[in-house]
Design a protein around this motif. Structure first.
Motif, PDB file in Angstrom:
ATOM      1  N   ARG A  91      65.629 138.504 -19.455  1.00  0.00           N
ATOM      2  CA  ARG A  91      65.679 138.372 -17.978  1.00  0.00           C
ATOM      3  C   ARG A  91      67.062 137.917 -17.525  1.00  0.00           C
ATOM      4  O   ARG A  91      67.603 138.441 -16.556  1.00  0.00           O
ATOM      5  N   HIS A 121      69.434 140.754 -17.881  1.00  0.00           N
ATOM      6  CA  HIS A 121      69.171 141.742 -16.838  1.00  0.00           C
ATOM      7  C   HIS A 121      69.757 141.283 -15.502  1.00  0.00           C
ATOM      8  O   HIS A 121      70.355 142.075 -14.770  1.00  0.00           O
ATOM      9  N   LEU A 122      69.604 139.997 -15.172  1.00  0.00           N
ATOM     10  CA  LEU A 122      70.166 139.470 -13.924  1.00  0.00           C
ATOM     11  C   LEU A 122      71.689 139.552 -13.927  1.00  0.00           C
ATOM     12  O   LEU A 122      72.301 139.892 -12.915  1.00  0.00           O
ATOM     13  N   VAL A 170      61.868 136.610 -23.729  1.00  0.00           N
ATOM     14  CA  VAL A 170      61.724 137.129 -22.363  1.00  0.00           C
ATOM     15  C   VAL A 170      62.764 136.494 -21.446  1.00  0.00           C
ATOM     16  O   VAL A 170      63.377 137.172 -20.612  1.00  0.00           O
ATOM     17  N   ALA A 171      62.988 135.200 -21.604  1.00  0.00           N
ATOM     18  CA  ALA A 171      63.977 134.509 -20.765  1.00  0.00           C
ATOM     19  C   ALA A 171      65.383 135.073 -21.004  1.00  0.00           C
ATOM     20  O   ALA A 171      66.127 135.318 -20.045  1.00  0.00           O
TER      21      ALA A 171
END
Length: 98
Positions: free
Chosen positions: A74, A77-78, A70-71
Motif C-alpha cells: 500500500r 502504491h501510494l 499489505v502495508a
C-alpha cells in the motif's frame, strides 16, 4: 517364567494408559485397576495446550507477515500515485510556460 513377567511389569511406571477402545485405564505399578477415564491425564492436556499455543503462534506470525506485506504494498502504491501526480503537475507547468 513368572519372575520374568513380574520384573518386566515392575519396570512399567504407574499411570494412565490408552486402551484400544479409546478409554484410559490406570496401571498402579503392579496390576491394572478398575479405574477408567475418557479424559486424558494432565500431561496430555498440557501437551495439547502447548500444541494449540504453538499453532496459535504460527497463525499470529503469519497474520503479522501478511499485514506488514499489505502495508508495504500500500505504501509503495501510494508513493507511485504521488509520483504520477507530481509528473502530471510538472507536465502541466511545462505546457503553461510560454
Amino acid at each position: 517364567m513368572s519372575d520374568e513377567f513380574e520384573s518386566a511389569t515392575a519396570e512399567v511406571p504407574k499411570g494412565w494408559y490408552p486402551m484400544p477402545d479409546g478409554r484410559q485405564r490406570y496401571w498402579d505399578g503392579v496390576r491394572w485397576t478398575e479405574n477408567f477415564t475418557t479424559q486424558p491425564p494432565t500431561h496430555q492436556k498440557l501437551e495439547k495446550r502447548h500444541r494449540n499455543l504453538v499453532l496459535l503462534g504460527w497463525a499470529l506470525g503469519i497474520l503479522v507477515v501478511v499485514i506488514l506485506g499489505v502495508a508495504v504494498v500500500r505504501i509503495l502504491h501510494l508513493e507511485s500515485q504521488q509520483q504520477q501526480i507530481y509528473d502530471q503537475i510538472r507536465r502541466d507547468i511545462d505546457n503553461v510556460r510560454p
